[in-house]
Design an enzyme around this catalytic site. Structure first.
Site, short mmCIF file in Angstrom:
data_model
loop_
_atom_site.label_atom_id
_atom_site.label_comp_id
_atom_site.label_asym_id
_atom_site.label_seq_id
_atom_site.Cartn_x
_atom_site.Cartn_y
_atom_site.Cartn_z
N CYS A 116 0.86 -1.18 0.00
CA CYS A 116 0.00 0.00 0.00
C CYS A 116 0.89 1.23 0.00
O CYS A 116 1.85 1.29 0.78
CB CYS A 116 -0.90 0.00 1.24
SG CYS A 116 -2.05 1.38 1.28
N HIS A 158 -9.06 -3.86 -2.22
CA HIS A 158 -8.10 -3.09 -1.43
C HIS A 158 -8.44 -1.59 -1.50
O HIS A 158 -8.47 -0.91 -0.46
CB HIS A 158 -6.68 -3.35 -1.98
CG HIS A 158 -5.60 -2.56 -1.34
ND1 HIS A 158 -4.60 -3.13 -0.59
CD2 HIS A 158 -5.34 -1.22 -1.35
CE1 HIS A 158 -3.78 -2.17 -0.16
NE2 HIS A 158 -4.21 -1.01 -0.60
N GLU A 159 -8.72 -1.10 -2.72
CA GLU A 159 -9.02 0.34 -2.88
C GLU A 159 -10.34 0.70 -2.22
O GLU A 159 -10.47 1.75 -1.59
CB GLU A 159 -9.02 0.73 -4.35
CG GLU A 159 -7.71 0.53 -5.09
CD GLU A 159 -6.50 1.07 -4.35
OE1 GLU A 159 -6.62 2.07 -3.62
OE2 GLU A 159 -5.43 0.46 -4.48
N HIS A 162 -10.15 1.31 1.39
CA HIS A 162 -9.68 2.66 1.76
C HIS A 162 -10.86 3.61 1.95
O HIS A 162 -10.81 4.52 2.78
CB HIS A 162 -8.76 3.22 0.68
CG HIS A 162 -7.33 2.76 0.78
ND1 HIS A 162 -6.53 3.03 1.87
CD2 HIS A 162 -6.54 2.09 -0.09
CE1 HIS A 162 -5.32 2.53 1.66
NE2 HIS A 162 -5.30 1.95 0.48
NI NI Z 1 -3.58 1.03 -0.34
#
Ligand code: NI
Length: 207
Positions: A116, A158-159, A162
């Site tokens: 990341c 993953h995004e 966030h």
């Molecule tokens: Ni990330």
């Protein structure tokens, strides 16, 4: 346009500062974008793309550049994809998702190494649903939907994490698999078969 040929209402293109783990913006739930066509949203997306490329990441979410809005950019190139796993949903060209929603397709889980840009220097092994469906607005404000598998599914999840204030270590179940990038070679040596594709742990893995 002003005399210099630039639009004075839109900030010049910029590489943005990336928030690092510990900054509160990474722990918040981001707000939906209400007007995807607004010039400031287009400018944000443009700057996120140049920032992602500059940093060598596979994806970037707006909170990572200190903007608490539900916008992600990513790409899932073929070289990141395991040939054997290819099912037509594994790769993606540069993609912008605004207000994305995702859901798992089926029960299959997949383990893979992630990095990341907000946690520089580290890599961690994370288990996530192997196949997902996603729905979002694209850069033109049009509804798009699709399926994703393999690395493509991983980068979207993953995004999107966030956007909900979640960083990948919070998804890990075995913290012995949180390692420094500089020690990745030990995993490569130990598990030669997993090198490449989804399990690649190189520089490009940073999301
Ligand atoms: Ni990330």
């Amino acid at each position: 346009m002003d005399a210099s040929g630039t639009n004075p209402h839109i900030a010049p293109m910029a590489i943005l500062k990336i928030a690092r783990m510990g900054h509160p913006v990474l722990g918040r739930v981001a707000e939906p974008v209400t007007d995807p066509g607004a010039p400031e949203i287009k400018a944000l997306i443009r700057d996120m793309i140049v920032t992602m490329h500059d940093a060598g990441g596979a994806g970037l979410a707006a909170p990572q550049v200190h903007v608490p809005l539900r916008v992600v950019v990513y790409h899932a190139p073929a070289e990141r994809t395991d040939d054997e796993e290819r099912d037509g949903h594994e790769t993606a060209a540069l993609t912008v998702l605004i207000n994305p929603e995702i859901e798992p397709l089926g029960d299959e889980m997949s383990s893979g190494w992630e990095g990341c840009l907000s946690i520089p220097g580290l890599r961690g092994e994370v288990e996530r649903p192997a196949h997902i469906r996603y729905r979002a607005l694209n850069i033109n404000g049009e509804m798009v939907e699709g399926e994703a598998s393999g690395f493509h599914a991983r980068v979207i999840q993953h995004e999107c994490d966030h956007l909900d204030g979640i960083l990948y270590p919070q998804r890990m179940t075995d913290m012995s698999k949180l390692i420094f990038e500089s020690e990745v070679r030990h995993i490569v040596e130990a598990d030669e078969d997993d090198v490449g594709g989804e399990n690649e742990v190189g520089e490009e893995a940073a999301e």
